[in-house]
Design an enzyme around this catalytic site. Structure first.
Site, PDB file in Angstrom:
ATOM      1  N   CYS A  84       0.836  -1.193   0.000  1.00  0.00           N
ATOM      2  CA  CYS A  84       0.000   0.000   0.000  1.00  0.00           C
ATOM      3  C   CYS A  84       0.876   1.250   0.000  1.00  0.00           C
ATOM      4  CB  CYS A  84      -0.913   0.003   1.225  1.00  0.00           C
ATOM      5  SG  CYS A  84      -2.088   1.396   1.265  1.00  0.00           S
ATOM      6  N   ASP A 118       0.385   3.742   1.741  1.00  0.00           N
ATOM      7  CA  ASP A 118       0.320   4.321   3.084  1.00  0.00           C
ATOM      8  C   ASP A 118       1.720   4.608   3.614  1.00  0.00           C
ATOM      9  OD1 ASP A 118       0.101   4.453   6.062  1.00  0.00           O
ATOM     10  OD2 ASP A 118      -2.004   4.012   5.660  1.00  0.00           O
ATOM     11  N   ARG A 124       2.803   4.770   6.478  1.00  0.00           N
ATOM     12  CA  ARG A 124       3.175   4.010   7.676  1.00  0.00           C
ATOM     13  C   ARG A 124       3.703   2.611   7.352  1.00  0.00           C
ATOM     14  NH1 ARG A 124      -2.624   4.422  10.301  1.00  0.00           N
ATOM     15  NH2 ARG A 124      -3.048   3.981   8.089  1.00  0.00           N
ATOM     16  N   CYS A 132      -5.944   0.315   7.025  1.00  0.00           N
ATOM     17  CA  CYS A 132      -5.868   0.740   5.622  1.00  0.00           C
ATOM     18  C   CYS A 132      -7.061   1.622   5.262  1.00  0.00           C
ATOM     19  CB  CYS A 132      -5.825  -0.477   4.702  1.00  0.00           C
ATOM     20  SG  CYS A 132      -5.732  -0.050   2.945  1.00  0.00           S
ATOM     21  N   HIS A 138      -2.323  -4.189   4.984  1.00  0.00           N
ATOM     22  CA  HIS A 138      -2.060  -3.703   6.344  1.00  0.00           C
ATOM     23  C   HIS A 138      -3.357  -3.268   7.015  1.00  0.00           C
ATOM     24  CE1 HIS A 138      -2.487   0.770   5.829  1.00  0.00           C
ATOM     25  NE2 HIS A 138      -2.314   0.440   4.571  1.00  0.00           N
TER      26      HIS A 138
END
Length: 291
Positions: free
Chosen positions: A106, A108, A110, A165, A162
């Site tokens: 992803c 993302d 993080r 999400c 994850h």
């Protein structure tokens, strides 16, 4: 010359500031045209009551006053580069690109691929998008997969979902997120439709969401197996006596940002692919020795 340069710089800065304030004034004025007119400080009737100069005076923080983030990033890069050079000859280490695996994860912030795997630069070939999707009409991910298996010859492909999400959460909501985002999320909605019975049976909303993260990761892993590039590579590896197992292998994992740990999902890919062998297999032996 130095004084003239400083004067020109200040003049340019003031012009930019006034342009920003004038733009804000124009937008705010247009938004308030329907409101009752009032007199500004200058005495002239207006829907806003403030001139561009007055707005500028009130606006103490302008974007031109903000520190350039690249200055901090470049400073950090120099420190990182020094540490990397201290570990050995960069030319010897990075002249060739030979990553160990392809990571499909992803976007993302993080979920940093190399860091959470404990791998250094050059070890992981990375593709990231919203909700780690493998969509057959997305030339970006298709090209990444083809390059990874056909050129880089990576032996392993990791599909990482994850928890927390935002893309998966958005797809669980009955609302229009507007294109192109909504078009992208529709791929996750299709996953929900396919596994609706299992998901509906989960009463706790948070647990249902976490399960969807896992199911979506498995589905995207299966989509990797469906690609022609991966199927060709796996067939070729079976006739290669130097290969101990069929490659590339595909691994479905999920990362939890709140614990910083990765877990591998228990998936029987051989059984999952066998169920749709006549539909997706491009080669007769595709589901043999699936890992």
């Amino acid at each position: 010359p130095g004084a003239r340069h400083s004067s020109c710089h200040m003049t340019t800065l003031n012009v930019v500031r006034k342009w920003v304030a004038a733009t804000r004034f124009s937008r705010m004025h247009a938004a308030r045209l329907s409101s009752a007119p009032s007199k500004g400080k200058s005495g002239a009737p207006s829907g806003l009551g403030e001139t561009a100069d007055e707005l500028l005076a009130a606006d103490q923080i302008s974007f031109v006053d903000q520190p350039d983030p690249t200055e901090r990033m470049l400073k950090q890069n120099r420190a990182w580069a020094a540490q990397l050079r201290a570990q050995g000859d960069l030319i010897a280490r990075f002249r060739e690109h030979k990553p160990k695996s392809l990571w499909i994860g992803c976007a993302d912030a993080r979920v940093p691929a190399n860091e959470l795997l404990g791998e250094g630069p050059g070890e992981v070939f990375v593709h990231r998008n919203i909700a780690n999707l493998v969509v057959n009409t997305d030339f970006n991910v298709m090209a990444a997969i083809q390059y990874a298996v056909s050129v880089l010859k990576v032996p392993d492909i990791i599909v990482c979902g994850h928890y927390e999400c935002g893309g998966v959460k958005a797809a669980m909501k009955q609302m229009d997120h507007k294109p192109p985002l909504e078009n992208w999320l529709r791929n996750i909605r299709d996953v929900v439709r396919t596994h609706k019975e299992e998901l509906v049976a989960i009463e706790n909303e948070d647990q249902r969401y976490r399960r969807l993260v896992e199911i979506n990761t498995v589905e995207q892993s299966l989509n990797v197996f469906k690609t022609g590039a991966v199927q060709r590579a796996r067939v070729e590896s079976r006739s290669d006596p130097t290969k101990r197992h069929t490659v590339p292998r595909v691994h479905a994992v999920v990362y939890d940002p709140l614990t910083a740990e990765v877990k591998k999902l228990p998936v029987d890919f051989k059984k999952a692919l066998a169920d749709h062998e006549s539909t997706y297999n491009l080669y007769q032996t595709q589901t043999k020795n699936v890992e």
